[in-house]
Design an enzyme around this catalytic site. Sequence first.
Site, PDB file in Angstrom:
ATOM      1  N   HIS A  21       0.860  -1.187   0.000  1.00 14.10           N
ATOM      2  CA  HIS A  21       0.000   0.000   0.000  1.00 14.10           C
ATOM      3  C   HIS A  21       0.896   1.236   0.000  1.00 14.10           C
ATOM      4  O   HIS A  21       2.123   1.113  -0.027  1.00 14.10           O
ATOM      5  CB  HIS A  21      -0.984  -0.027   1.178  1.00 14.10           C
ATOM      6  N   HIS A  24       4.021   1.583   2.326  1.00 12.82           N
ATOM      7  CA  HIS A  24       5.257   0.915   1.901  1.00 12.82           C
ATOM      8  C   HIS A  24       5.944   1.723   0.809  1.00 12.82           C
ATOM      9  O   HIS A  24       7.158   1.899   0.809  1.00 12.82           O
ATOM     10  CB  HIS A  24       4.957  -0.494   1.363  1.00 12.82           C
ATOM     11  N   CYS A 130       3.426 -11.420  19.086  1.00 19.11           N
ATOM     12  CA  CYS A 130       2.454 -10.929  18.093  1.00 19.11           C
ATOM     13  C   CYS A 130       2.931 -11.370  16.722  1.00 19.11           C
ATOM     14  O   CYS A 130       4.011 -10.978  16.279  1.00 19.11           O
ATOM     15  CB  CYS A 130       2.330  -9.405  18.137  1.00 19.11           C
ATOM     16  N   CYS A 133       3.433  -8.396  14.208  1.00 20.91           N
ATOM     17  CA  CYS A 133       4.739  -7.717  14.342  1.00 20.91           C
ATOM     18  C   CYS A 133       5.891  -8.699  14.199  1.00 20.91           C
ATOM     19  O   CYS A 133       7.027  -8.291  14.045  1.00 20.91           O
ATOM     20  CB  CYS A 133       4.905  -7.073  15.716  1.00 20.91           C
ATOM     21  N   CYS A 155      -2.201  -6.915  20.641  1.00 14.85           N
ATOM     22  CA  CYS A 155      -1.035  -6.118  20.264  1.00 14.85           C
ATOM     23  C   CYS A 155      -1.498  -4.672  20.068  1.00 14.85           C
ATOM     24  O   CYS A 155      -2.506  -4.433  19.390  1.00 14.85           O
ATOM     25  CB  CYS A 155      -0.456  -6.659  18.960  1.00 14.85           C
ATOM     26  N   HIS A 158      -1.352  -3.926  16.129  1.00 13.73           N
ATOM     27  CA  HIS A 158      -2.247  -4.638  15.217  1.00 13.73           C
ATOM     28  C   HIS A 158      -3.664  -4.829  15.737  1.00 13.73           C
ATOM     29  O   HIS A 158      -4.548  -5.238  14.968  1.00 13.73           O
ATOM     30  CB  HIS A 158      -1.647  -6.009  14.860  1.00 13.73           C
ATOM     31  N   LYS A 305      -2.372   4.479  11.746  1.00  9.01           N
ATOM     32  CA  LYS A 305      -1.434   4.022  10.725  1.00  9.01           C
ATOM     33  C   LYS A 305      -2.190   3.301   9.617  1.00  9.01           C
ATOM     34  O   LYS A 305      -2.980   2.394   9.886  1.00  9.01           O
ATOM     35  CB  LYS A 305      -0.428   3.064  11.377  1.00  9.01           C
ATOM     36  N   LYS A 308      -3.157  -2.603   5.638  1.00 13.21           N
ATOM     37  CA  LYS A 308      -4.043  -3.524   4.932  1.00 13.21           C
ATOM     38  C   LYS A 308      -4.907  -4.286   5.931  1.00 13.21           C
ATOM     39  O   LYS A 308      -6.086  -4.498   5.701  1.00 13.21           O
ATOM     40  CB  LYS A 308      -3.214  -4.513   4.118  1.00 13.21           C
TER      41      LYS A 308
HETATM   42  N1  MSP Z   1       9.565  -7.080   7.330  1.00  9.01           N
HETATM   43  C1  MSP Z   1       9.653  -6.012   8.272  1.00  9.01           C
HETATM   44  C2  MSP Z   1      10.913  -5.204   8.063  1.00  9.01           C
HETATM   45  C3  MSP Z   1      12.183  -5.975   8.140  1.00  9.01           C
HETATM   46  S1  MSP Z   1      13.576  -4.963   7.838  1.00  9.01           S
HETATM   47  C4  MSP Z   1      14.862  -5.915   8.256  1.00  9.01           C
HETATM   48  C5  MSP Z   1       8.446  -5.082   8.111  1.00  9.01           C
HETATM   49  N2  MSP Z   1       7.821  -5.170   6.945  1.00  9.01           N
HETATM   50  S2  MSP Z   1       6.507  -4.346   6.563  1.00  9.01           S
HETATM   51  O1  MSP Z   1       6.185  -4.753   5.235  1.00  9.01           O
HETATM   52  O2  MSP Z   1       5.496  -4.546   7.567  1.00  9.01           O
HETATM   53  O3  MSP Z   1       6.840  -2.835   6.652  1.00  9.01           O
HETATM   54  C6  MSP Z   1       7.895  -2.316   5.914  1.00  9.01           C
HETATM   55  C7  MSP Z   1       7.958  -0.828   6.052  1.00  9.01           C
HETATM   56  O4  MSP Z   1       6.785  -0.182   5.586  1.00  9.01           O
HETATM   57  C8  MSP Z   1       8.164  -0.373   7.492  1.00  9.01           C
HETATM   58  O5  MSP Z   1       9.192   0.603   7.522  1.00  9.01           O
HETATM   59  C9  MSP Z   1       6.875   0.250   7.860  1.00  9.01           C
HETATM   60  O6  MSP Z   1       6.955   1.233   8.791  1.00  9.01           O
HETATM   61  C10 MSP Z   1       6.457   0.823   6.498  1.00  9.01           C
HETATM   62  N3  MSP Z   1       5.069   1.134   6.541  1.00  9.01           N
HETATM   63  C11 MSP Z   1       4.033   0.254   6.666  1.00  9.01           C
HETATM   64  N4  MSP Z   1       2.886   0.982   6.813  1.00  9.01           N
HETATM   65  C12 MSP Z   1       3.189   2.314   6.804  1.00  9.01           C
HETATM   66  C13 MSP Z   1       2.444   3.489   6.884  1.00  9.01           C
HETATM   67  N5  MSP Z   1       1.148   3.487   7.046  1.00  9.01           N
HETATM   68  N6  MSP Z   1       3.131   4.662   6.770  1.00  9.01           N
HETATM   69  C14 MSP Z   1       4.474   4.721   6.559  1.00  9.01           C
HETATM   70  N7  MSP Z   1       5.189   3.626   6.495  1.00  9.01           N
HETATM   71  C15 MSP Z   1       4.582   2.407   6.637  1.00  9.01           C
HETATM   72  O7  MSP Z   1       8.150  -4.351   9.016  1.00  9.01           O
END
Ligand code: MSP
Length: 526
Positions: A21, A24, A130, A133, A155, A158, A305, A308
Amino acid sequence: MSSGKSFYVTTPIFYVNDAPHIGHAYTEVATDFLARWHRQAGDDTWMLTGTDEHGQKILRTATANGVTPQEWADRLVEQSWKPLIETIDVANDDFIRTTDPRHEKAVQDFLQKLYDDGFIYAGEYEGFYCVGCEEYKLPNELADGTGQYEGEKVCAIHSIPVERLQEKNYFFRMSDFQERLIELYESNPTFVQPDSARNEMLQFIRQGLSDLSISRSTFDWGVKVPWDESHVVYVWFDALLNYVTAVGYGQDDANFDRRWPATHIVGKDILRFHSVIWPAMLMAAGLDVPRQVYGHGWLLVGGEKMSKSKLTGIAPTEITDTFGSDAFRYYFMRAITFGQDGSFSWEDLSARYQSELANGFGNLASRVVAMIERYFEGVVPPQGPASEADLAVQKVVADAAAAANAAVERLAIHDSLSAIWTIVDELNGYITDMAPWQLSKDEANRERLGTVLYTAAEGLRALAVLLHPIMPKATEKLWTALGHRDVLGELSAQPVREAATWGQLTAGTSVNGLEPLFPRIETPVA
Ligand code: MSP
């Protein structure tokens, strides 16, 4: 031109349980902007991104979809995560998957070294976990469930129930590193940024660190612990290592020395992993700690935040299909202070697209090109004696470029863009004041008219160079229209730290028609 400086920058690796989304994409764009800027500055740049594919979360999603976790990961990587890179125009140098053999082998080597050196021991873990997380939780990190989870502990991130674990695990002696981490934070105050994040992490470390459970034995989707194959490596321990395995840890020392240490761009939700666990792991292995860890804010929807799992995720293509990738990149980096949370709104995006991109920058470029075509048959006129107004433009360009560079150094991406935008505003004001259409009416003003259009076009050249890292496509179009490619070379090769050096545009260069950089949006948006 090489500056001799190494700049290795990383995104977090993304879980493949679901499609991306815009949260990311936000992390990807910020990292890509920094990489493009440094690459264009001549720094020895490397940008890494990739996917985090092991652990219970992926295993459960795959099982629920009736496929193996490897099949699920392959599908998501090919259908969703690699395409994201195209959608938002990211120019990464490498894409690592934690299921890559190069990664799995190096994770085992790293773990074996820590085991041999006495940093790992067998123990028993009892507590909460969790799966969202993929993190062990302390009781004070939980919230009371509501609705269908009433009466359960959930959590806090989440809002789903945590699971109670009681397992034989291997533990990493993280508590040994408390003092060294405090020293690191004190001797290098920008190690973790922004400051608020640094202070929070330092406070967390000062409260005392526990040893960390780094293996699981109740499922097998992960890297096998080399000395005990009944365990797989804890998914975060495995994932964090991607930053070193991708640049040759244990396999290609020359490349590793060339790239490491890295600047890590991560969301604030995963800052603790990167600024406490990760440096402790590196210290245990005798490796340098990261150059810097930057925790950016969240994109919020309704004050929470975007995610999905809470059904608030917006797919990046929903925006790029209408506005294009340049506008996507510009909007999120400009509208949100990097390091703080920000709310996305379609209204704000549309308004900025119209006023800043279409009317501000796009229109400026079209007018200048059109006037050179109209008044000088498409050939850039020479620059005559400079008036005060012309010198003022040169000064704004020089100040903006210096401020933008300084802002990038402190990772204040929004500040760098607003500094560059002072050039757009200055040039628009300059053209209104100089009124070339009036000057054109009298042949006696021919030299002055030429100087005004030269000044405007030279300002546009500087803008193309400075804005290339954030809007690669529009600036390429402008570069082509201004005829620079044949004279100055490729836009991506223009040193961004020298963008303001005046007079790079050569009189006599042919200017070609410029299609609108930011066309009018016809489709009404949601
Ligand atoms: N797999 C772990 C990271 C491992 S790094 C060694 C993870 N993955 S994630 O897919 O959940 O998230 C990846 C990144 O996307 C994180 O930095 C997370 O903060 C970012 N974001 C996910 N949702 C977000 C928002 N709503 N806003 C900004 N960044 C967001 O965590």
